[in-house]
Write an enzyme that holds these catalytic residues in place. Structure first.
Site, PDB file in Angstrom:
ATOM      1  N   ASP A  10     -47.328  27.952   7.472  1.00  0.00           N
ATOM      2  CA  ASP A  10     -47.771  26.856   6.610  1.00  0.00           C
ATOM      3  C   ASP A  10     -47.571  25.554   7.387  1.00  0.00           C
ATOM      4  OD1 ASP A  10     -45.064  26.347   6.487  1.00  0.00           O
ATOM      5  OD2 ASP A  10     -44.922  26.411   4.307  1.00  0.00           O
ATOM      6  N   CYS A  67     -42.359  29.476   8.181  1.00  0.00           N
ATOM      7  CA  CYS A  67     -42.401  28.412   7.178  1.00  0.00           C
ATOM      8  C   CYS A  67     -41.065  27.682   7.279  1.00  0.00           C
ATOM      9  CB  CYS A  67     -42.696  28.947   5.777  1.00  0.00           C
ATOM     10  SG  CYS A  67     -41.421  29.962   5.034  1.00  0.00           S
ATOM     11  N   THR A  69     -38.182  27.532   5.556  1.00  0.00           N
ATOM     12  CA  THR A  69     -36.955  28.334   5.458  1.00  0.00           C
ATOM     13  C   THR A  69     -37.147  29.785   5.854  1.00  0.00           C
ATOM     14  OG1 THR A  69     -37.514  28.942   3.191  1.00  0.00           O
ATOM     15  CG2 THR A  69     -36.138  26.961   3.491  1.00  0.00           C
ATOM     16  N   HIS A 100     -32.054  48.364  13.450  1.00  0.00           N
ATOM     17  CA  HIS A 100     -31.635  49.033  12.206  1.00  0.00           C
ATOM     18  C   HIS A 100     -32.733  49.082  11.145  1.00  0.00           C
ATOM     19  CE1 HIS A 100     -26.996  48.405  12.821  1.00  0.00           C
ATOM     20  NE2 HIS A 100     -27.605  48.912  13.885  1.00  0.00           N
ATOM     21  N   HIS A 135     -30.990  55.460  10.552  1.00  0.00           N
ATOM     22  CA  HIS A 135     -31.735  54.371   9.905  1.00  0.00           C
ATOM     23  C   HIS A 135     -33.070  54.834   9.303  1.00  0.00           C
ATOM     24  CE1 HIS A 135     -28.753  51.691  11.452  1.00  0.00           C
ATOM     25  NE2 HIS A 135     -28.980  52.120  12.685  1.00  0.00           N
TER      26      HIS A 135
HETATM   27  C1  RB5 Z   1     -42.832  23.801   2.414  1.00  0.00           C
HETATM   28  O1  RB5 Z   1     -42.395  22.549   2.055  1.00  0.00           O
HETATM   29  C2  RB5 Z   1     -41.718  24.816   2.242  1.00  0.00           C
HETATM   30  O2  RB5 Z   1     -41.423  25.001   0.895  1.00  0.00           O
HETATM   31  C3  RB5 Z   1     -42.107  26.138   2.878  1.00  0.00           C
HETATM   32  O3  RB5 Z   1     -42.382  25.930   4.216  1.00  0.00           O
HETATM   33  C4  RB5 Z   1     -41.071  27.242   2.856  1.00  0.00           C
HETATM   34  O4  RB5 Z   1     -39.839  26.795   3.284  1.00  0.00           O
HETATM   35  C5  RB5 Z   1     -41.003  28.022   1.632  1.00  0.00           C
HETATM   36  O5  RB5 Z   1     -40.319  29.041   1.535  1.00  0.00           O
END
Ligand code: RB5
Length: 146
Positions: A10, A67, A69, A100, A135
């Site tokens: 994203d 993305c 996080t 694993h 595993h």
């Molecule tokens: C975008 O702002 C953020 O929410 C996205 O990149 C991600 O971290 C969502 O899980």
């Protein structure tokens, strides 16, 4: 001929995706960039589903997602049958996700990593093999609830 590696991100992962797509090409992989193509705000699930569909269907053996996080991408990708998308924030997690958990999609949290860290995690993930053995049954049980 090895299958291409689909990569998607994203807006939060866009810049790091460009870096990792270049890295994959330099390593000799064929890369399929499924977007996004800029830092304009977009929805992570659109790209997670594109990459996960390819891995789940067998059209690709492995994929890469980014993305902010890593969480949204992993939630969406892991809804696809046969996809094991692992959020890896360091090399040890990336290695263990292969040894694993036989991860077939690497998910990187771009807001928590430098480009150098992301490159090292990618290398570790690409170079590590699934251990099999004990595993295999554990992974089979993941699919039992599907
Ligand atoms: C975008 O702002 C953020 O929410 C996205 O990149 C991600 O971290 C969502 O899980």
């Amino acid at each position: 001929m090895p299958k291409p590696i689909p990569i998607g991100a994203d807006h939060a992962g866009f810049a790091m995706k460009q870096v990792l797509a270049d890295e994959l090409r330099q390593l000799g992989y064929q890369v399929e960039d499924v977007g996004t193509d800029s830092e304009a705000s977009t929805d992570y699930a659109d790209y997670a589903h594109k990459v996960a569909r390819e891995v789940g269907s067998g059209d690709a053996e492995r994929g890469v997602l980014l993305c902010g996080t890593g969480l949204g991408m992993s939630y969406a990708a892991n809804r696809h049958h046969g996809v094991r998308a692992a959020v890896a924030w360091n090399e040890e997690v990336a290695r263990l996700s292969r040894e694993h958990n036989d991860s077939n999609v690497l998910v990187l949290p771009s807001r928590c990593l430098s480009n150098d860290e992301a490159r090292s995690i990618l290398h570790t993930w690409l170079d590590t093999k699934f251990e099999g053995g004990r595993h295999v049954n554990r992974i089979r049980k993941i699919e039992e609830t599907e």
